[in-house]
Scaffold this motif. Structure first.
Motif, PDB file in Angstrom:
ATOM      1  N   MET A  69       0.906  -1.135  -0.064  1.00 22.72           N
ATOM      2  CA  MET A  69      -0.106   0.152  -0.121  1.00 22.72           C
ATOM      3  C   MET A  69       0.781   1.160   0.098  1.00 22.72           C
ATOM      4  SD  MET A  69      -3.017   1.141   2.829  1.00 22.72           S
ATOM      5  CE  MET A  69      -2.821  -0.338   3.553  1.00 22.72           C
ATOM      6  N   ALA A  70       0.497   2.247  -0.558  1.00 20.95           N
ATOM      7  CA  ALA A  70       1.185   3.507  -0.844  1.00 20.95           C
ATOM      8  C   ALA A  70       1.233   4.202   0.377  1.00 20.95           C
ATOM      9  CB  ALA A  70       0.789   4.507  -2.074  1.00 20.95           C
ATOM     10  N   MET A  71       2.196   4.745   0.804  1.00 17.73           N
ATOM     11  CA  MET A  71       2.056   5.563   2.225  1.00 17.73           C
ATOM     12  C   MET A  71       1.154   6.844   2.094  1.00 17.73           C
ATOM     13  SD  MET A  71       4.055   4.335   4.664  1.00 17.73           S
ATOM     14  CE  MET A  71       4.209   5.884   5.697  1.00 17.73           C
ATOM     15  N   ASP A  72       1.009   7.516   1.000  1.00 19.58           N
ATOM     16  CA  ASP A  72      -0.005   8.692   1.042  1.00 19.58           C
ATOM     17  C   ASP A  72      -1.337   8.363   0.595  1.00 19.58           C
ATOM     18  OD1 ASP A  72       0.393   7.935  -1.694  1.00 19.58           O
ATOM     19  OD2 ASP A  72       0.952   9.906  -2.421  1.00 19.58           O
ATOM     20  N   GLY A  73      -1.439   7.235   0.302  1.00 11.04           N
ATOM     21  CA  GLY A  73      -2.881   6.783   0.168  1.00 11.04           C
ATOM     22  C   GLY A  73      -3.553   7.176  -1.211  1.00 11.04           C
ATOM     23  N   MET A  74      -2.824   7.769  -2.047  1.00  6.89           N
ATOM     24  CA  MET A  74      -3.159   8.257  -3.566  1.00  6.89           C
ATOM     25  C   MET A  74      -3.357   7.517  -4.784  1.00  6.89           C
ATOM     26  SD  MET A  74      -3.740  11.250  -2.125  1.00  6.89           S
ATOM     27  CE  MET A  74      -4.342  11.713  -3.684  1.00  6.89           C
ATOM     28  N   ASP A  75      -3.456   6.056  -4.305  1.00  3.03           N
ATOM     29  CA  ASP A  75      -3.500   5.317  -5.372  1.00  3.03           C
ATOM     30  C   ASP A  75      -4.977   4.876  -5.854  1.00  3.03           C
ATOM     31  OD1 ASP A  75      -4.008   3.769  -3.211  1.00  3.03           O
ATOM     32  OD2 ASP A  75      -2.727   2.161  -3.625  1.00  3.03           O
ATOM     33  N   GLY A  76      -5.903   5.648  -5.292  1.00  6.99           N
ATOM     34  CA  GLY A  76      -7.365   5.367  -5.589  1.00  6.99           C
ATOM     35  C   GLY A  76      -8.113   4.435  -4.579  1.00  6.99           C
ATOM     36  N   ARG A  77      -7.225   3.966  -3.644  1.00  2.00           N
ATOM     37  CA  ARG A  77      -7.891   2.979  -2.710  1.00  2.00           C
ATOM     38  C   ARG A  77      -7.776   3.540  -1.109  1.00  2.00           C
ATOM     39  NH1 ARG A  77     -10.274  -1.199  -5.165  1.00  2.00           N
ATOM     40  NH2 ARG A  77      -9.069  -1.597  -7.093  1.00  2.00           N
ATOM     41  N   CYS A  78      -8.768   2.987  -0.450  1.00  2.00           N
ATOM     42  CA  CYS A  78      -8.561   3.560   0.993  1.00  2.00           C
ATOM     43  C   CYS A  78      -7.490   3.198   1.719  1.00  2.00           C
ATOM     44  CB  CYS A  78      -9.988   2.912   1.506  1.00  2.00           C
ATOM     45  SG  CYS A  78     -10.342   3.376   3.538  1.00  2.00           S
ATOM     46  N   TYR A  79      -7.124   4.343   2.666  1.00  2.00           N
ATOM     47  CA  TYR A  79      -5.891   3.900   3.484  1.00  2.00           C
ATOM     48  C   TYR A  79      -6.243   2.930   4.446  1.00  2.00           C
ATOM     49  CZ  TYR A  79      -1.960   5.207   6.230  1.00  2.00           C
ATOM     50  OH  TYR A  79      -0.847   5.134   7.115  1.00  2.00           O
ATOM     51  N   VAL A  80      -7.410   2.767   4.914  1.00  2.00           N
ATOM     52  CA  VAL A  80      -7.663   1.588   6.008  1.00  2.00           C
ATOM     53  C   VAL A  80      -7.844   0.498   5.446  1.00  2.00           C
ATOM     54  CG1 VAL A  80      -9.085   1.174   8.154  1.00  2.00           C
ATOM     55  CG2 VAL A  80      -8.280   3.706   7.604  1.00  2.00           C
ATOM     56  N   HIS A  81      -8.859   0.473   4.360  1.00  2.00           N
ATOM     57  CA  HIS A  81      -9.576  -0.774   3.694  1.00  2.00           C
ATOM     58  C   HIS A  81      -8.893  -0.742   2.273  1.00  2.00           C
ATOM     59  CE1 HIS A  81     -12.786   0.588   6.594  1.00  2.00           C
ATOM     60  NE2 HIS A  81     -12.669  -0.524   6.965  1.00  2.00           N
ATOM     61  N   SER A  82      -7.882  -1.404   2.235  1.00  2.00           N
ATOM     62  CA  SER A  82      -7.164  -1.215   0.889  1.00  2.00           C
ATOM     63  C   SER A  82      -7.994  -1.914  -0.231  1.00  2.00           C
ATOM     64  CB  SER A  82      -5.746  -2.044   1.134  1.00  2.00           C
ATOM     65  OG  SER A  82      -6.031  -3.512   1.234  1.00  2.00           O
ATOM     66  N   PHE A  83      -9.028  -2.777   0.101  1.00  2.00           N
ATOM     67  CA  PHE A  83      -9.970  -3.443  -1.235  1.00  2.00           C
ATOM     68  C   PHE A  83     -11.110  -2.673  -1.489  1.00  2.00           C
ATOM     69  CE2 PHE A  83     -10.959  -4.431   3.317  1.00  2.00           C
ATOM     70  CZ  PHE A  83     -12.461  -4.015   3.228  1.00  2.00           C
ATOM     71  N   GLU A  84     -11.246  -1.335  -0.704  1.00  2.00           N
ATOM     72  CA  GLU A  84     -12.117  -0.148  -1.121  1.00  2.00           C
ATOM     73  C   GLU A  84     -11.771   0.500  -2.052  1.00  2.00           C
ATOM     74  OE1 GLU A  84     -15.391  -0.510  -0.557  1.00  2.00           O
ATOM     75  OE2 GLU A  84     -15.622  -2.223   0.511  1.00  2.00           O
ATOM     76  N   ILE A  85     -12.517   1.317  -2.838  1.00  2.00           N
ATOM     77  CA  ILE A  85     -12.033   2.655  -3.727  1.00  2.00           C
ATOM     78  C   ILE A  85     -12.180   3.666  -2.976  1.00  2.00           C
ATOM     79  CG2 ILE A  85     -12.721   3.926  -5.671  1.00  2.00           C
ATOM     80  CD1 ILE A  85     -13.419   1.077  -7.046  1.00  2.00           C
ATOM     81  N   SER A  86     -11.517   4.728  -2.919  1.00  2.00           N
ATOM     82  CA  SER A  86     -11.424   5.770  -2.061  1.00  2.00           C
ATOM     83  C   SER A  86     -12.646   6.661  -2.698  1.00  2.00           C
ATOM     84  CB  SER A  86     -10.290   6.473  -2.181  1.00  2.00           C
ATOM     85  OG  SER A  86      -9.869   7.112  -3.558  1.00  2.00           O
ATOM     86  N   GLU A  87     -13.372   7.340  -1.672  1.00  2.00           N
ATOM     87  CA  GLU A  87     -14.279   8.306  -2.148  1.00  2.00           C
ATOM     88  C   GLU A  87     -13.942   9.727  -2.213  1.00  2.00           C
ATOM     89  OE1 GLU A  87     -17.969   9.853   0.002  1.00  2.00           O
ATOM     90  OE2 GLU A  87     -18.279   7.745  -0.519  1.00  2.00           O
ATOM     91  N   ASN A  88     -12.980  10.057  -1.155  1.00  2.00           N
ATOM     92  CA  ASN A  88     -12.604  11.490  -0.829  1.00  2.00           C
ATOM     93  C   ASN A  88     -11.349  11.460  -0.232  1.00  2.00           C
ATOM     94  OD1 ASN A  88     -12.658  14.215  -1.167  1.00  2.00           O
ATOM     95  ND2 ASN A  88     -14.786  14.365  -0.603  1.00  2.00           N
ATOM     96  N   THR A  89     -10.776  12.682  -0.047  1.00  2.00           N
ATOM     97  CA  THR A  89      -9.348  12.683   0.852  1.00  2.00           C
ATOM     98  C   THR A  89      -9.786  13.285   2.229  1.00  2.00           C
ATOM     99  OG1 THR A  89      -8.862  14.844  -0.002  1.00  2.00           O
ATOM    100  CG2 THR A  89      -7.894  12.735  -0.874  1.00  2.00           C
ATOM    101  N   CYS A  90      -9.147  13.357   3.349  1.00  2.00           N
ATOM    102  CA  CYS A  90      -9.405  13.900   4.787  1.00  2.00           C
ATOM    103  C   CYS A  90      -9.035  15.387   4.448  1.00  2.00           C
ATOM    104  CB  CYS A  90      -8.710  13.257   5.696  1.00  2.00           C
ATOM    105  SG  CYS A  90      -8.707  14.085   7.333  1.00  2.00           S
ATOM    106  N   ARG A  91      -9.502  16.122   5.008  1.00  2.00           N
ATOM    107  CA  ARG A  91      -9.220  17.740   4.973  1.00  2.00           C
ATOM    108  C   ARG A  91      -7.985  18.095   5.871  1.00  2.00           C
ATOM    109  NH1 ARG A  91     -14.301  20.972   6.993  1.00  2.00           N
ATOM    110  NH2 ARG A  91     -12.940  22.508   6.542  1.00  2.00           N
ATOM    111  N   ASN A  92      -7.718  17.055   6.831  1.00  2.00           N
ATOM    112  CA  ASN A  92      -6.583  17.439   7.565  1.00  2.00           C
ATOM    113  C   ASN A  92      -5.366  16.441   7.256  1.00  2.00           C
ATOM    114  OD1 ASN A  92      -5.398  18.310   9.995  1.00  2.00           O
ATOM    115  ND2 ASN A  92      -5.791  16.296  11.099  1.00  2.00           N
ATOM    116  N   CYS A  93      -5.328  15.472   6.946  1.00  2.00           N
ATOM    117  CA  CYS A  93      -4.157  14.602   6.760  1.00  2.00           C
ATOM    118  C   CYS A  93      -3.882  14.377   5.312  1.00  2.00           C
ATOM    119  CB  CYS A  93      -4.114  13.106   7.343  1.00  2.00           C
ATOM    120  SG  CYS A  93      -5.368  12.064   6.851  1.00  2.00           S
ATOM    121  N   GLY A  94      -5.045  14.638   4.438  1.00  2.00           N
ATOM    122  CA  GLY A  94      -4.872  14.487   2.665  1.00  2.00           C
ATOM    123  C   GLY A  94      -4.801  13.044   2.520  1.00  2.00           C
TER     124      GLY A  94
END
Length: 125
Positions: A1-26
Motif C-alpha cells: 500500500m502506498a504511504m500517501d494513500g493516493m492510489d485510488g484505494r482507501c488508506y484503511v481498507h485497501s480493498f475499497e475504492i476511495s471516495e474522498n480525501t481527509c481535509r486534515n491529513c490528505g
C-alpha cells in the motif's frame, strides 16, 4: 500500500475504492472512513482526524501527508472532475437493423438447418 494513500484505494481498507480525501491529513478514504462534520459540500475528515479535531482524543489525529495548499488543490481538482463527469452524459450510438423478410439471407437465418431437404434425419441437440 502506498504511504500517501493516493492510489485510488482507501488508506484503511485497501480493498475499497476511495471516495474522498481527509481535509486534515490528505489521505484517501472510503465512505465508511469519512465524517462529513460540516455538511456534504465541505471536505470531510477521516475518523481519526475527526476525533482529534473534536477534542475527544487529543492524540488521535494523523500527521498531514502533504501541505494544506496541496490538499486544497487536490479537493479543487476532484470537484472539477466530478462536475465534468456529471455535465456531459456519455453518447451512445445505435445502429439501425433491418428486420424485413427481404433483408434476411440464407447466411443470416439461424434456423437454416430446419429447412434441409432431408426431413427424416434427426438433428442432435
Amino acid at each position: 500500500m502506498a504511504m500517501d494513500g493516493m492510489d485510488g484505494r482507501c488508506y484503511v481498507h485497501s480493498f475499497e475504492i476511495s471516495e474522498n480525501t481527509c481535509r486534515n491529513c490528505g489521505m484517501c478514504f472510503c465512505s465508511e472512513c469519512l465524517v462529513y462534520a460540516f455538511g456534504a459540500n465541505k471536505p470531510p475528515y477521516c475518523i481519526e482526524c475527526a476525533l482529534g479535531a473534536s477534542g475527544v482524543r487529543s492524540n488521535a489525529g494523523r500527521r498531514p501527508a502533504m501541505s494544506r495548499r496541496n490538499i486544497k488543490r487536490m479537493e479543487k481538482d476532484r470537484k472539477k472532475a466530478v462536475k465534468a463527469r456529471n455535465a456531459a452524459p456519455p453518447k451512445v450510438e445505435v445502429q439501425a437493423v433491418d428486420f424485413s423478410p427481404t433483408a434476411a439471407t440464407e447466411d443470416d437465418n439461424p434456423f437454416a438447418w430446419a429447412d434441409e431437404p432431408n426431413p427424416g434425419q434427426r438433428v442432435p441437440f
